[in-house]
Design a protein around this motif. Structure first.
Motif: not given
Length: 228
Positions: A15-30
């Motif tokens: 969910v966080l990745r989806t919202y952050l990417e929609a806001a224009g950020y590149a996301v990696r998850w650990v």
């Protein structure tokens, strides 16, 4: 900008990745605490969104390690809402905290606010007096030639107090200088930042209490005229 999400619950992380990417950020998850520092070193994120309760290594230990090696902003995410946990996260160098359960939109707003504070340069690009040098454009401060290892919040606090040495800044003025998003921050949180900054100054200049607490009013920076 790059955001590292450290979260052991896959659904929350997604969910966080989806919202952050929609806001224009590149996301990696650990999903565990053991991998964080390798990713920080290799990927160089602009901000770390760090869960407190992690497998492998506790989030507070990870935050301490991040702050010892870099000035990357850290937002702590926690389901443990006791005040001591919040303060402990801030004392270790976290720039903000979010309590579970949270709204993903709130998380995005907090990320934007922290990054904006980190990028914003105070009006005076350089301040120098009595052995203290604050360079806003480089986000660096030196005392007697020694580089101070400050978190972004501590740097903003020092830059504010150093902008007018000897002036008493009220708690409200300090809060306005540190947090521009009008959040509710307790007096103990402000005291925590002041305490940490005072300790780091004292490590360079023992015996000099450069930041004075004025009871019932606020804080001021005292720079002795003969310290240069």
């Amino acid at each position: 900008m790059n955001i590292l999400v450290v979260e052991d619950e896959p659904k929350l992380a997604d969910v966080l990745r989806t919202y952050l990417e929609a806001a224009g950020y590149a996301v990696r998850w650990v999903d565990n605490g053991l991998e964080v520092m390798d990713v920080v070193a290799q990927w160089a994120p602009d901000l770390v969104l760090l869960d407190l309760m992690l497998p492998g290594r506790d989030g507070l230990d990870v935050c301490r390690d991040i702050r010892a090696r870099t000035r990357i902003p850290v937002i702590m995410v926690t389901a443990r809402t006791e005040e001591i946990d919040r303060l402990l996260g801030l004392e270790l160098g976290a720039d903000d905290y979010i309590c579970k359960p949270y709204s993903p939109r709130e998380v995005v707003a907090r990320v934007r606010a922290v990054l904006r504070r980190f990028e914003t340069v105070p009006p005076t690009a350089q301040l120098e007096a009595a052995g203290l040098l604050v360079q806003a454009d480089a986000w660096q401060a030196r005392l007697d030639g020694v580089v101070l290892d400050l978190t972004p919040v501590e740097f903003r606090l020092l830059a504010l107090l150093a902008s007018q040495p000897g002036r008493i800044f009220t708690r409200d003025q300090v809060l306005d200088g540190l947090y521009d998003d009008h959040r509710i921050v307790t007096d103990r949180t402000v005291d925590s930042h002041v305490k940490n900054l005072r300790r780091k100054l004292a490590e360079v200049r023992p015996g000099d209490d450069l930041i004075r607490s004025v009871y019932g009013v606020g804080y001021r920076l005292d720079l002795p005229a003969d310290a240069s």
